[in-house]
Motif scaffolding. Structure first.
Motif: not given
Ligand code: GDG
Length: 486
Positions: A401, A405, A409-410
């Motif tokens: 994941t 990613m 989102e990170r």
């Protein structure tokens, strides 16, 4: 206002071994409060304490005879209490003579403090090496406010009760005015323990003070030339492959064999075979005199060799396993170069590496933190990918994941974590603890008189954890090559 005394197994003297954030923060507070730092000198022997003034702080260190030190530190602290408090009851080695040595060394510390303290001074004791210290000080008639902070987890009653004489030892914590723990879970465990042994009203206050880091300072170091060039050199060595990093003292609580196995499981996934990830594990050795640490070292060497033998290619080695320690300026560069960090202890009071990793990231392209639910840090960093470190598939899937990613989102996760780290930093941790200690009610009961009259009125803190810092101040064996902080 009286002076502040900090007491810990080791002290961080200017110009000594590497200084971490915790040491720096304590030094700052000590300078501001005309402080004194008391601890072991690092030498075996008898005799009066050594007094040394450095950068506005008075250092008072004591020599301890080797047999006493072995019993106190190598045995009772690190082969009895450390495994017990980390739920490794299988590794607990209890010996009555080691307990006696531990109590004797605590008495030595108390005698040194008795010579140094004035009535309005305040004392802040650190960690499991010094649980009986307040009790020994009270026996000498010292009535000052004394606080204790436990850096490691506080286990539940069923675990604590396996220790022979647990009621005597843990009951001694009641001689402190304030006992600080890392998390609400730790505090609930201790409260449950006190209830189970029929001590419903400890004379001391219990409260949580989750330790933080100096997030701003770490971020600055990570963006400075030394770190950036360390990051560039490391990246250049990867030939375009992505990087996972782990940084842990070589300790069985850190879940390293489980992590190696989880990484091996990840390597079996089809996607991992297409886009191989390199995993750099920095694991400086500590407590080398303790046999369990020697066994762990051999196990990790075997595992790394086995996994590499199975998966390596002529141009790629999956696990880079390193036992050296690095200066923080370089370490933050390594953190910054890594696409993800694996922080998967089986139990951890807090875990500062998790926080340092987050604070070292480049805001525009941050990496992903894979974090054990068993670390105190998980309370403060729910935006990390939280995993069960015992479940190799869970950790292997989290690696997948993390690698895939999206950047948006990170960034979102990183900003939330960073915000937390900035608001709950190490300075706030120290000032919250000391403020609470100075206004503790029981201290007034002690001041200038006998402790026997002080009324036990428990005040336990249920407030949510104040989040989130850098270093262990207990570790004695900091060889020049592998020194970790102080
Ligand atoms: C205890 C509790 C709690 C590691 N390698 C190097 C290096 N380190 C530094 C890290 C970090 C520190 O050591 C380790 O701190 P942790 O919190 O991760 O773990 P413990 O040593 O077990 O500390 C723990 C802590 O006390 C504070 O309350 O969080 O739960 O067990 O700062 O960066 N430092 C340098 N070179 C290395 O190679 N300079």
């Amino acid at each position: 206002m009286g002076r502040l005394f900090v007491v810990s197994n080791r002290v961080a003297q200017p110009g000594g071994v590497q200084i971490g954030g915790l040491a720096t923060a304590l030094q700052t507070v000590l300078r501001e409060q005309r402080g004194v730092w008391v601890g072991w000198s690092g030498k075996y022997g008898e005799g009066p304490p050594h007094i040394h003034i450095g950068e506005g702080i008075r250092y008072c260190t004591l020599d301890i005879p080797k047999p006493d030190f072995n019993a106190y530190y190598h045995h009772f602290a690190n082969r009895t209490l450390w495994p017990l408090f980390h739920y490794r009851v299988d590794l607990v080695d209890y010996r009555r003579e080691a307990y006696e040595g531990y109590r004797d060394v605590n008495k030595r510390f108390a005698h040194v403090l008795a010579q140094e303290l004035r009535p309005d001074d305040v004392v802040w004791v650190h960690d499991y090496h010094l649980i009986p210290l307040a009790h020994e000080m009270r026996k000498l008639g010292l009535a000052q406010r004394i606080g204790f902070f436990l850096h490691i987890p506080m286990p539940s009653w069923d675990v604590l009760s396996m220790l022979p004489g647990h009621e005597e030892l843990l009951g001694l914590l009641a001689d402190y005015d304030l006992v600080g723990l890392q998390t609400v879970g730790d505090m609930e465990n201790f409260r449950g323990y006190l209830q189970a042994i029929g001590k419903h009203h400890p004379r001391c206050e219990l409260a949580t003070f989750p330790i933080g880091i100096d997030a701003q300072a770490v971020a600055q170091v990570a963006a400075a030339p030394a770190a950036l060039s360390a990051a560039d050199e490391l990246k250049a060595s990867l030939s375009g492959k992505r990087l996972a990093i782990g940084v842990d003292r070589l300790d069985y609580s850190k879940g390293l064999p489980e992590r190696f196995r989880a990484f091996a499981r990840h390597l079996e996934h089809r996607k991992a075979r297409r886009e191989p990830l390199t995993y750099l594990q920095i694991a400086p050795t500590t407590r080398e005199a303790v046999p369990e640490y020697q066994t762990l070292r051999k196990e990790l060497e075997g595992l790394a060799g086995h996994i590499n033998g199975l998966h390596a290619r002529p141009d790629w080695t999956p696990i880079r396993y390193v036992n050296h320690s690095y200066p923080h300026s370089i370490l933050t560069g390594f953190y910054r170069a890594a696409d993800l960090a694996l922080v998967t202890p089986l139990r951890d009071g807090m875990n500062l590496v998790a926080k340092e990793y987050v604070a070292s990231q480049d805001a525009s392209d941050p990496g992903v933190l894979v974090l054990s639910r068993m670390a105190g840090a998980a309370d403060a960093l729910p935006e990390a990918l939280l995993v069960n470190p015992h479940d190799v598939d869970d950790v292997a899937n989290a690696i997948d994941t993390a690698v895939s990613m999206p950047a948006s989102e990170r960034r979102q996760r990183w900003e939330a974590m960073m915000d937390n780290l900035r608001r709950h930093d190490i300075k706030r941790w120290a000032s919250d603890f000391l403020e609470r200690l100075r206004r503790s009610t029981h201290g007034d009961g002690h001041a200038g008189g006998s402790t026997a009259d002080a009324q036990p009125t428990a005040r336990e803190d249920d407030s949510p954890p104040r989040k989130l810092a850098l270093a262990s101040i207990g570790d004695a064996h900091l060889s020049t090559k592998n020194a970790i902080n102080i």
